[in-house]
Design a protein around this motif. Structure first.
Motif: not given
Ligand SMILES: [Zn+2]
Ligand SMILES: [Zn+2]
Length: 258
Positions: A34-44
């Motif tokens: 597992v070599e790439q990641f999309l880090c997802v935003c939840i709040d500003l």
């Protein structure tokens, strides 16, 4: 083999098993390809943490958006979303969508309105959306159709085939999480069998939703491996093929590569 975790919350994962060090979490994920990641935003309020992770690590990308269950924080306008999204490391808008499990449907006008603003920001920026839907499949699809949502992913998919089909018809991708490894998820595994190979993505949604064989323990992006492995089993293919297809799909969706 290379696997991409298309949806995780790296700013919220428990680093105690990694000596408090993000680098060793990423190195551990690499041992499972597992070599790439999309880090997802939840709040500003935590957007800068998410963006910093992406800025400091070439293999991490980020999104901007406010989760449908966020009640107290800032609720951005379309223009504010566009301004925040204006960065090469921000590759998606979200996570956004509808959640009638946590918020009563009849009092969720603000949630539907917020969802529409995210769709408009996605269409105007050309950055795909990350959609969260729970107990709200009909309204989610209807708003996507009304606002002419163009591109994105139904993340942590746990709905029925009709909902998957409606999202596929709109050009969306379907991302599966550790839920498909749960014993009770037979119906969902049937859906996962039918989604076209060129529309599949994999994710952990870590630190939530830990897959079997680690259910009950903290989740980690490394375990995308077990999601891909279960998909291979369901679809009677190899994990290499799932890894190859989902990596290609991620690049097609977020970087328009073919
Ligand atoms: Zn979600
Ligand atoms: Zn999430």
């Amino acid at each position: 083999m290379r696997i991409i975790d298309s949806h995780c919350h790296l700013d919220r994962v428990d680093l105690s098993a990694f000596g408090g060090d993000m680098e060793s979490l990423l190195a551990h994920a690499k041992t499972l390809s597992v070599e790439q990641f999309l880090c997802v935003c939840i709040d500003l309020e935590h957007f800068s943490d998410v963006l910093d992770l992406a800025k400091n690590h070439p293999q991490i990308y980020a999104s901007v958006g406010v989760h449908p269950c966020e009640l107290d924080g800032k609720d951005p306008s379309v223009e504010e979303l566009l301004t925040l999204a204006d960065d090469d490391k921000i590759i998606a808008i979200g996570e956004t969508g509808l959640d009638y499990f946590h918020v009563e449907k009849d009092s969720a006008d603000w949630q539907r309105e917020r969802f529409r603003r995210h769709i408009r920001a996605s269409n105007q920026s050309g950055k795909p959306m990350i959609i969260h839907t729970r107990n709200a499949k009909a309204d989610t699809i209807q708003i996507m159709q009304q606002e002419k949502a163009r591109a994105g992913v139904m993340h942590c998919f746990s709905e029925d085939w009709d909902t998957a089909q409606a999202a596929l018809d709109l050009g969306f991708y379907i991302s599966f999480s550790g839920i498909i490894t749960f014993k009770s998820a037979n119906d969902l595994r049937e859906v996962a069998q039918k989604v076209p190979l060129d529309r599949l993505l994999v994710e952990t949604d870590s630190p939530y939703l830990t897959p079997v064989p680690y259910r009950g323990k903290p989740n980690s992006p490394a375990y995308t491996y077990y999601v891909a492995s279960m998909l291979a089993e369901i679809r009677n293919t190899t994990i290499d093929e799932i890894a190859k297809a989902t990596t290609q799909n991620f690049n097609d969706l977020f970087f328009h590569e073919r």
